[in-house]
Design a protein around this motif. Structure first.
Motif, PDB file in Angstrom:
ATOM      1  N   LYS A 194       0.841  -1.203   0.000  1.00  0.00           N
ATOM      2  CA  LYS A 194       0.000   0.000   0.000  1.00  0.00           C
ATOM      3  C   LYS A 194       0.875   1.252   0.000  1.00  0.00           C
ATOM      4  N   GLY A 195       0.531   2.180  -0.880  1.00  0.00           N
ATOM      5  CA  GLY A 195       1.318   3.398  -0.985  1.00  0.00           C
ATOM      6  C   GLY A 195       2.202   3.425  -2.218  1.00  0.00           C
ATOM      7  N   GLU A 310      -2.108   6.706  -3.969  1.00  0.00           N
ATOM      8  CA  GLU A 310      -2.344   7.529  -2.788  1.00  0.00           C
ATOM      9  C   GLU A 310      -1.048   7.857  -2.073  1.00  0.00           C
ATOM     10  N   ARG A 311      -1.138   8.881  -1.242  1.00  0.00           N
ATOM     11  CA  ARG A 311      -0.031   9.223  -0.335  1.00  0.00           C
ATOM     12  C   ARG A 311      -0.551   8.943   1.064  1.00  0.00           C
ATOM     13  N   ASP A 312       0.118   7.994   1.757  1.00  0.00           N
ATOM     14  CA  ASP A 312      -0.322   7.634   3.095  1.00  0.00           C
ATOM     15  C   ASP A 312       0.458   8.422   4.148  1.00  0.00           C
ATOM     16  N   PHE A 313      -0.119   8.481   5.310  1.00  0.00           N
ATOM     17  CA  PHE A 313       0.534   9.159   6.431  1.00  0.00           C
ATOM     18  C   PHE A 313       0.555   8.204   7.612  1.00  0.00           C
ATOM     19  N   SER A 314       1.555   8.363   8.458  1.00  0.00           N
ATOM     20  CA  SER A 314       1.694   7.436   9.566  1.00  0.00           C
ATOM     21  C   SER A 314       2.143   8.185  10.810  1.00  0.00           C
ATOM     22  N   SER A 315       1.654   7.707  11.940  1.00  0.00           N
ATOM     23  CA  SER A 315       2.070   8.337  13.199  1.00  0.00           C
ATOM     24  C   SER A 315       3.569   8.176  13.416  1.00  0.00           C
ATOM     25  N   GLN A 316       4.174   7.215  12.717  1.00  0.00           N
ATOM     26  CA  GLN A 316       5.617   7.030  12.878  1.00  0.00           C
ATOM     27  C   GLN A 316       6.421   8.143  12.223  1.00  0.00           C
ATOM     28  N   LEU A 317       5.778   8.852  11.326  1.00  0.00           N
ATOM     29  CA  LEU A 317       6.522   9.895  10.617  1.00  0.00           C
ATOM     30  C   LEU A 317       5.873  11.262  10.767  1.00  0.00           C
ATOM     31  N   VAL A 318       5.418  11.556  11.982  1.00  0.00           N
ATOM     32  CA  VAL A 318       4.959  12.907  12.246  1.00  0.00           C
ATOM     33  C   VAL A 318       6.209  13.707  12.562  1.00  0.00           C
ATOM     34  N   ASN A 458      -5.244  19.586  18.353  1.00  0.00           N
ATOM     35  CA  ASN A 458      -4.075  18.971  18.986  1.00  0.00           C
ATOM     36  C   ASN A 458      -3.874  17.497  18.653  1.00  0.00           C
ATOM     37  N   TYR A 462      -4.673  10.645   9.958  1.00  0.00           N
ATOM     38  CA  TYR A 462      -3.875   9.864   9.002  1.00  0.00           C
ATOM     39  C   TYR A 462      -4.734   9.450   7.814  1.00  0.00           C
TER      40      TYR A 462
END
Lengths: 620, 1180
Positions: A194-195, A310-318, A458, A462
């Motif tokens: 995915k991604g 798609e472009r995914d986002f992850s909490s690992q890369l905030v 705050n 994702y």
């Protein structure tokens, strides 16, 4: 001391100065190792940036939205003061230099994969396929903003002649489609995480570029007839096709779109035979926008089937702060009364373009519609934007309990009959961070995770960014069919989209159908970076993007005998709401100049590359 | 001897006496006296000896070993072959001596009870002189007025006294050839040899002697000031101590000509000045090389060295720096720390207590002014026809509502009733008039310093140990910001034997910086933005709402949001062994090893915080107390912790060979050396959030999701060979040649080495006979010149906006990054550079001519230097000419392509004199440096008037990436509609339509249109071109006063605040604006944020907002009082000084908004300090 002396003397014999970088790896080692080679190719996806989730979105360079915070170079573009020396705001997702940096990386990858020494040829081909796709994608970004650009298909070394002329528009399209074909063939049958780009991603990209290629703006004969700036341009081949069969281009666009329809997995809920209920339609539309990234109740994760790239986002890369890494869309665009920043606020012109539930156009001169503009509208409107009285997430209870019913307050409301007006929490007279309020009376909702656990101010979200989705390909197909005179086929596929959206079928043909298709595309693909390009390639920008901005002014007058509720809430039994569209040029005095069809190439770049020809209408 | 005498232990006393004998120095009367005193309890006739055929010397020693007596003699008078046998019991010394000296031709006399001097029977002059001699005299000033309180000392001893009120003194010395040292506060010290006289009068005139004998620390050695051939500025540690700042770099400005220091922030821990020697010489790294006690580029640099530990500081400005080679191209700052002095241990303690406050706080608009501006900008933005503006303003002021024919009903953002309440203060809850700076900052932030120093030693071993402590508070009330430092230094010097000297210097320091979790930038951004119409603190004392993102200065300046702790530990040790080669006089071998270690731990713990809100309508049950609601307002809800650990070790090994020889009038000094250096660093960082509780601030207590770890490392190496050959003839004709061969890991293997020579020469015209005869009023005049090349290996330019060192630009390597695949972070690789195998050293070519001299016996001294620096082969990316379509414009390697020049002058002019008890001196210094880009890779087609080439430049990382300002030329303001109709210039390139109050620009290229090509490259940067200082010193008896004025000219600062509905305006802006009822043709309309073409958009860069940053300030003042030595003597105190000092007391400037040294034009920075300080120093 003697020891010291000996050491020092010995030093020059050894390779004392030959230290090695400890945080890098050599190119040679990389291309001998499948995992490292994959890491190189994966990095090229970083050129996609945050997709469309920058704080400043492309929607605000169109008649979808206006950006709230002044001084960001957005009005430079919308007011037509852009020039090669004053480029205005540009996203790194299409900016000239950024694209060429990524294109170089794809060239480096393709060149090295040819001679790479790792054994896994399946991986090698897959990586080559991804690199071809990415090169095509980055070129397509350049071409749709700038027209024909220099085609660099190899990696430059040092001290070479870097001057290079722009290729014709048609050569660029051919280059992109060839890359798409290579990618599709190399990626077919490969399993891709995915991604990553897939074979279908490549087909969808090809469909898009061929649709653009067939459009008015890139048919020079048509373009010249509609624009003196283009007709007086000496190098029209940079902007579009000066020769060739336009019907064949529409046919190619249709074929490419159909290839996606066939290979793309059918999208999400496109098999309905009648309009969905408004609630279902809203939910489908919202679920597609969430792309499987939301845990909000009711959101269907299966809708992620729509996303073809798609472009995914992850909490690992905030990584960066809010607004910099694509995970704070709610903060960037949500209401100030929720401590958010309004960002790309919808324009009244977008709101007006949502049809009534019965498929008719909304009409301010219709007094019933004007009195209740948010009733009985295309269900997608409710999933795309927030308006006065719309229900939204729980509001943080910072000021007692100002909004127990969790509604948007973007109007002004009487506290006593005929008395002073109380400004809503989400207005520019709000007690809460009023400088961040929307001017227009609306807020973007579409890509904001509705999960109440995500407090946008705050908490990060994702939600993936949809570069290419199935419905776009369907719309491409519908448009090509209509242009080829195959209106029945066009209606069939258009109505599939409309049914999912809860809208009645259309039976129109010819230009009426064309207008319907264009509006459908505007509404369905709102906030997805299409309108900016569509308005241009259809050459309707003057009448759309060039319009002055219209806001909504909402006033709630107490009905006779009614007592103002405290705290205020939207209540049509107590209030009569008056909606007045107001033209306002205070933020941006929008205009359209034909030079705006294409972005200017930066003056510096032209000064560095003598072979570059500037786009029409720009001096310096 | 079983007990000790007055203060000196018997062993010490013995040791010292022995040494004195061995080194053939005269006896110290002081010690003699002390020995005498402890001898009083003993009889005089107790000698027991039983010796066979013993050399006379050993006989004396045997007698000494029995305790009481001491012998003083010169070795060479003792008969070499004579052996003595003696056997006595309970014998008197007289009898014993008579026996043993019988046939030696020697006689004796007693200098005191127990001190016996052995002389030849026919003593020569020297030996006979060794008697207690009383010397008297009178000390006067040059007007023959007596000077009391002058210290008179026998040189090399602690034997001394002070003059009485009538200027007379009396002292007993042992050597008629002794030299007397007279010292007087404010006049320094003078020496006079007795030359056999026993009346020595001293006339305290401003003397030449002293300063001409000064020894100056230069590269790898010291030289007499008179023989220096380079441009070297020096300052003593005692001068630097006068500045009551806790950061040494802030003490330099104005004291050293040619040294530019700009303090951009006063934040504890980050309050250092940027120092540049002779301005900016290159496009890349412009830092000077700091060498502390021979260690180049020491970790931690200059900033945190305790000024009390500094003996002197030398700044090598020209080719004299060349000996330091590869990092010296921007000049060298040499710091020499204090070393132990032979003599009894001295203990000194210094205490300083200071109070700091912002030197200047920007004045902001008041609530009513803010309301007026906002109502006006609302009209500008919303009433499209300016002819309605006047009516709209009237309506806004009267009713608050205006019905516009074109734009409908418009409501003033601030209604007349509200404005009235802001003005009269009747409603502090709902209508405050908040002064955000005043509410957040306290008046004075304390700072303290303690220093304890012990120093002393003998000829064979000397020591200096020092302990320091500093504590500096931040400006905020309840400040979470501060700085603490613990430092120690131990300098040991030992003479192992006649041939071997050795020394060990050891420094340890902990620098502890602590901050709130929000940066000073964010805090001061909020203070600048804070609207006067909003509350910061409610009248009941609870914190008010945030401005945004939870940021309310009253809370985010405290520890309520967690903490940010940064501890840096330095451990630096340096060992040196010198061997004098016995069989080749003048040849010396030196080996030195240095370990420079830094360990740094940074821990940032962020916890959610709460603020209080009022909805402006809900009250407590009493119906009048506003009901406040407490709410978490941080941008996160779970505590977060990040920790970084950083380890650094630098090992430097050096070997030196010196050969010094004087043959008649010819002196040569040769040096050859090699240095080898490695740098190693590794770091590690970790982050966790989702803590189980804010009570546990340790990594283990954090949750697993979103945890993140990282780390990195590097290794660097340098190798250099260098040497120097110096020659002088009678110290009149001076010449020096130095060379260096430098190798650096930064260059590709085949271009790694560079050779850099330099030459300098001097001519002491004043030593010429003709000059001595004809120009008597000039005591000293020297002409000198130097030329040299230095290599610079710093590949240093911006990376994502941060100046960065680029390494391994010759290797084809990939760097690591990330991308999200499968909703997880995947490690990725990217190309970092297109490798270049052909780049090498950047070369500094520095030329200097100087003239220095003294007139009228040193009353006047002067020094003048002219320099011309040319930097060639500058390491720079050719991005200016490489089109972006190449795909490599962001990963271009360095090439040796830049060329710049920098020229200017420096001067010092001083006058020293005294009159009666008064002494005074004044000295003026200044330095001017103007640089220019000669070649810079630029786009070939750019307009000539915009090229950076031919214009000055700042350092990489300064605005415009180092180039001079490029700006539209402000040309007044469109005053009214008529002005706009009369306008013939097309403004559509910057704005769709002109309105009254808009800014005019010059149509530079005359094409009738304002666009990007009308910007002009200015001849100025942010940096000043001239900086100077005036030092004034006045002494009166025991009082002394030092005053330093300092100034700078030639820089510009871009002023642009974040003002509008988002934040407050400067009072300056309110006072200088075009308004509807007071239209201006010089000041434009104020804008809501960047909502005009001249405040946002393309034409923001215009000369209206570029302001002159010239200033003159009373930089430093110190008033000191030395308690009378005679008073102190009884308490065993040798010196007691109390003083008061101040820093940045008064500033005169044109900008008048914030501190003219500021490099921030938005006010979003921690301001520089004004400091008042009281201190005392006591020495035992």
């Amino acid at each position: 001391m003697i020891v010291t002396g000996v050491t020092l003397l010995a030093a020059c014999k050894q390779d004392f100065l030959n230290t090695q970088p400890l945080n890098q790896i050599s190119a040679n080692a990389t291309w001998a190792d499948g995992g490292l080679s994959e890491a190189f190719v994966t990095n090229i996806y970083n050129g996609l940036g945050n997709g469309g989730f920058d704080e400043q979105q492309l929607s605000s360079l169109s008649d979808e939205a206006v950006f709230v915070h002044p001084g960001r170079g957005i009005n430079t573009i919308n007011e037509g003061t852009l020039s090669p020396s004053n480029l205005g705001w540009q996203s790194g997702t299409y900016e000239w230099g950024s694209m060429y940096s990524q294109i170089r990386a794809t060239n480096v990858a393709l060149e090295n994969l040819r001679t790479a020494t790792f054994d896994d040829t399946v991986l090698n081909h897959r990586l080559a396929g991804e690199a071809h796709f990415l090169r095509a994608y980055y070129y397509h970004q350049l071409v749709r903003y700038y027209g024909g650009v220099p085609i660099v298909d190899h990696s430059y070394g040092l001290n070479q002649d870097y001057s290079i002329a722009r290729s014709s528009f048609s050569d660029c399209v051919n280059f992109i489609t060839a890359d798409c074909d290579s990618a599709a063939s190399l990626l077919t049958g490969k399993s891709l995480a995915k991604g990553r780009a897939t074979a279908v991603s490549a087909l969808a990209l090809k469909s898009r570029i061929l649709l653009y290629a067939a459009s008015d703006l890139h048919d020079i004969t048509t373009a010249k007839s509609k624009s003196t700036v283009i007709s007086s341009y000496a190098n029209p081949e940079l902007l579009g096709y000066t020769t060739g069969d336009r019907v064949a281009r529409w046919q190619a666009a249709k074929d490419a779109a159909y290839a996606v329809i066939q290979a793309g997995g059918g999208g999400y809920k496109l098999g309905l035979s009648a309009p969905a209920t408004s609630a279902d339609a809203q939910n489908s539309y919202l679920s597609i926008a969430m792309g499987g990234g939301s845990n909000a109740p009711g959101v269907d994760k299966a809708a992620s089937a729509e996303l073809l790239f798609e472009r995914d986002f992850s909490s690992q890369l905030v990584s960066g702060g809010p607004g910099t890494d694509g995970t704070s869309v709610g903060l960037d665009n949500g209401p100030n009364g929720y401590h958010n920043w309004a960002g790309n606020a919808p324009l009244q012109q977008l709101v007006d373009d949502y049809e009534m539930m019965d498929g008719t156009k909304f009409d301010w001169t219709n007094s019933a519609e004007a009195a209740a503009p948010y009733k009985n509208r295309d269900p997608r409107m409710y999933a795309t934007l927030l308006f006065d009285g719309a229900g939204w997430k729980p509001r943080s209870k910072i000021t007692s309990n100002p909004d127990p019913v969790n509604q948007i307050q973007s109007g002004q409301y009487e506290t006593t009959p005929g008395g002073a007006l109380l400004a809503g929490l989400d207005t520019r007279q709000s007690p809460v961070e009023n400088w961040n309020a929307s001017w227009t009376g609306y807020y973007m909702r579409k890509f904001i995770d509705p999960d109440p656990n995500i407090v946008d101010n705050n908490t990060r979200q994702y939600i993936p960014w949809p570069f290419l989705r199935y419905t776009e390909a369907v719309l491409n197909y519908v448009e090509a069919c209509n242009e080829l005179g195959q209106d029945v086929e066009a209606q069939t596929w258009l109505n599939k989209i409309r049914f999912r959206a809860g809208m009645p079928a259309t039976t129109e043909t010819g230009d009426a159908l064309r207008q319907r298709i264009r509006n459908e595309r505007r509404v369905e693909l709102a906030y997805e970076e299409h309108r900016y390009h569509d308005a241009r390639r259809w050459m309707i920008a003057s009448a759309t993007l060039g319009r002055k901005i219209v806001f909504i002014n909402v006033v709630g007058n107490l009905k006779s005998g009614a007592l103002a509720p405290s705290p205020y809430k939207h209540d049509e039994t107590l209030y009569t709401y008056h909606y007045t569209p107001v033209q306002d040029n205070s933020l941006e005095n929008r205009t359209w100049l034909d030079k705006m069809y294409f972005r200017p190439i930066s003056r510096d770049e032209v000064n560095k590359n003598a072979k570059l020809i500037q786009n029409p209408g720009y001096t310096n | 001897m079983k007990k000790s005498g007055c203060g000196v232990s018997e062993d010490t006393g013995r040791l010292i006496i022995k040494r004195l004998l061995m080194t053939k120095l005269a006896v110290l009367l002081g010690f003699a006296l002390s020995i005498q005193s402890f001898a009083n309890g003993y009889g005089q006739g107790n000698i027991n000896l039983r010796l066979e055929k013993t050399p006379l010397k050993k006989v004396f020693r045997a007698i000494e070993d029995q305790g009481f007596f001491r012998f003083v003699y010169k070795d060479e008078i003792l008969p070499k072959d004579q052996r003595i046998s003696i056997k006595v019991k309970h014998e008197t010394v007289e009898n014993v001596l008579a026996e043993i000296l019988g046939n030696t031709g020697l006689s004796y006399y007693k200098l005191s009870e127990n001190l016996i001097v052995i002389t030849r029977e026919r003593p020569d002059e020297d030996a006979r002189a060794l008697v207690a001699i009383k010397v008297t005299g009178k000390v006067t000033n040059d007007k023959d007025e007596p000077l009391g309180g002058v210290s008179v000392q026998e040189k090399g001893t602690n034997n001394g006294t002070t003059t009485k009120e009538d200027g007379t003194y009396s002292l007993e010395v042992t050597n008629p050839k002794a030299t007397l040292v007279f010292s007087y506060v404010g006049l320094g010290s003078r020496e006079l040899a007795m030359n056999g006289k026993n009346v020595v009068d001293m006339k305290f005139t401003a003397s030449l002697e002293n300063s001409l004998k000064d020894i100056v620390v230069v590269g790898y050695g010291t030289q007499k000031k008179v023989t220096v051939t380079g441009a070297v500025a020096t300052v003593k540690g005692s001068e630097l101590e006068k500045s009551p700042t806790v950061n040494l770099t802030n003490s330099l400005v104005g004291r050293l000509p040619g040294v530019y220091a700009v303090q951009a922030s006063g934040e504890p821990g980050y309050d250092g000045s940027t120092i540049r020697i002779r301005g900016t010489n290159t496009l890349g790294n412009t830092s000077a090389l700091v060498v502390v006690d021979g260690i180049p580029d020491i970790a931690g640099g200059l900033e945190r060295i305790n000024p009390a530990d500094i003996e002197s500081m030398s700044v090598l400005k020209d080719a004299s720096a060349a000996i330091y080679g590869s990092r010296a191209a921007n000049g060298v700052i040499l710091v020499t720390t204090k070393h132990g002095k032979t003599g009894k241990p001295q203990l000194s303690y210094t205490f300083n207590h200071g109070w700091a406050q912002p030197d200047r706080i920007p004045k902001m608009a008041t609530a009513t002014e803010y309301a007026a501006i906002n109502n006006a900008t609302y009209i500008y933005d919303h009433i499209s026809d300016p002819s309605e503006w006047s009516a709209a303003l009237t309506a806004f002021n009267q009713t608050g509502t205006y019905i516009s024919p074109a734009n409908g009903t418009q409501t003033a953002p601030f209604q007349p009733a509200d404005v009235k309440k802001y003005a009269d203060g009747s409603d502090p809850w709902g209508h405050p008039n908040t002064d955000w700076f005043k509410t957040t900052l306290k008046t004075w932030a304390p700072q303290v310093q303690h220093t304890l120093q012990i120093n002393g030693g003998s000829d064979n071993i000397r020591y200096l140990a020092s302990l320091g402590y500093q504590d500096q508070d931040g400006y905020y009330k309840n400040s979470a910001t501060g700085y603490k430092q613990y430092d120690m230094r131990l300098n040991l010097d030992a003479k192992v034997n006649k041939w071997i000297n050795t020394g060990i210097n050891l420094t340890a320091r902990e620098e502890y910086r602590f901050f709130p979790t929000q940066t000073a930038g964010s805090i001061f951004r909020m203070l600048m933005r804070g609207r006067p119409t909003d509350p910061e603190v409610w009248p009941n004392g609870l914190p008010g709402p945030d401005i945004e993102n939870g940021q309310n200065p009253i809370v985010i300046t405290t520890s309520q949001t967690g903490y940010d702790k940064d501890k840096r530990d330095y451990f630096q040790v340096n060992g040196r062994v010198e061997v004098l080669v016995p069989w080749v006089p003048g040849l010396k071998l030196t080996g030195m090893a240095t370990a420079d270690k830094e360990n740094r731990i940074e821990k940032v713990w962020q916890t959610p915080w709460t603020l209080y809100f009022w909805d402006h309508k809900t009250y407590e049950a009493d119906g009048k107390t506003p009901l406040l609601t407490k709410s978490v307002r941080s941008t996160f809800t779970s505590p977060q912790l990040s920790e970084t650990n950083y380890n650094y070790l630098n090992i430097l090994l050096s070997g030196f060979i010196n050969y010094d020889k004087t043959l008649g009038n010819h002196t040569i000094n040769l040096l050859a050396a090699v240095t080898k250096e490695t740098d190693k660093e590794d770091d590690f960082n970790a982050y966790r959030t989702n803590f189980i509780s804010p009570a546990v601030d340790q990594l283990f207590a954090g949750g697993a999701p979103q945890q993140n770890v990282g780390g990195s490392a590097y290794e660097r190496a340098k190798l250099s060979y260098f040497g120097r050959a110096a020659y002088n003839y009678k110290e009149k004709y001076l010449a020096e040649f130095t060379w260096r061969v430098d190798g650096s890991y930064l260059f590709p293997q085949q271009h790694r080495w560079g050779f850099f020579p330099s030459v300098s020469a001097g001519w002491r015209i004043s030593e010429e006979e003709f000059f001595k005869k004809s120009v008597t009023f000039v005591n000293y005049l020297k002409l000198r010149g130097s030329w040299g090349q230095m290599g610079n290996d710093q590949v240093y330019y911006l990376k994502n906006g941060t100046p960065t060192l680029y390494e391994y630009q010759y290797l084809s390597t990939y760097g690591f990054s990330n991308y999200v695949i499968n909703n997880q972070a995947a490690t990725t690789l990217y190309e970092t550079v297109v490798p270049n195998l052909n780049f090498t050293w950047e070369v500094a070519n520095n030329t200097d001519v100087g003239l220095e001299g003294q007139l009228l016996n040193g009353k006047i001294n002067f020094e003048f230097d002219y320099f011309y620096n040319r930097r060639t082969h500058i390491l720079w990316q050719p991005s200016g000419s490489t089109p972006a379509s190449s795909g490599i414009s962001a990963i271009l390697p360095p090439e040796n392509i830049g060329k710049t020049e920098n020229k200017g002058y420096e001067f010092t002019l001083g006058y020293t004199n005294h009159s009666g008890p008064w002494s005074y001196s004044i000295s003026v210094n200044g330095g001017y440096a103007k640089n220019k880009i000669l070649f810079f890779d630029e786009a070939p087609g750019a307009p000539k008037w915009q090229l950076a080439t031919g214009h000055p430049f700042g350092a990489s990382g300064s605005p415009n990436n180092g180039a001079a300002f490029l700006a539209y030329q402000y040309d007044g303001v469109f005053r009214d509609a008529k002005d706009i109709t009369d306008n013939k210039v097309d403004y559509t390139g910057v704005t769709p339509g002109l309105k009254p109050g808009d800014m005019k620009f010059k149509d530079v290229n005359g094409d009738g249109k304002i666009d990007g090509n009308d910007q002009v490259r200015l001849n100025k940067t942010q940096d000043p071109t001239f900086t100077g200082g005036v030092n004034i010193r006045v002494g009166y008896k025991d009082l002394d006063l030092s005053i330093l004025f300092q100034g700078a000219t030639g820089g510009l600062l871009y002023i642009g605040t974040e003002s509008g509905d988002i934040g407050n305006y400067l009072q300056y802006s309110y006072d200088h604006q075009w308004t509807i009822d007071h239209p201006s043709s010089t000041d434009p309309r104020l804008a809501n944020r960047g909502n005009t073409y001249y405040t946002g958009g393309g034409a923001r860069n215009n000369t209206y907002f570029l302001r002159n940053s010239d200033y003159l300030r009373l930089k430093n003042i110190e008033l000191g009082y030395n308690l009378s030595p005679s008073l102190l003597k009884r308490a065993g105190i040798s010196q007691f000084r109390i003083y008061a000092s101040g820093l940045n007391l008064i500033t005169w400037d044109k900008m008048k908004i914030w501190d003219p040294e500021s490099t921030s034009g938005s006010g979003q920075y921690y301001p520089q300090s004004r400091i008042l300080n009281l201190g005392a120093r006591v020495t035992f």
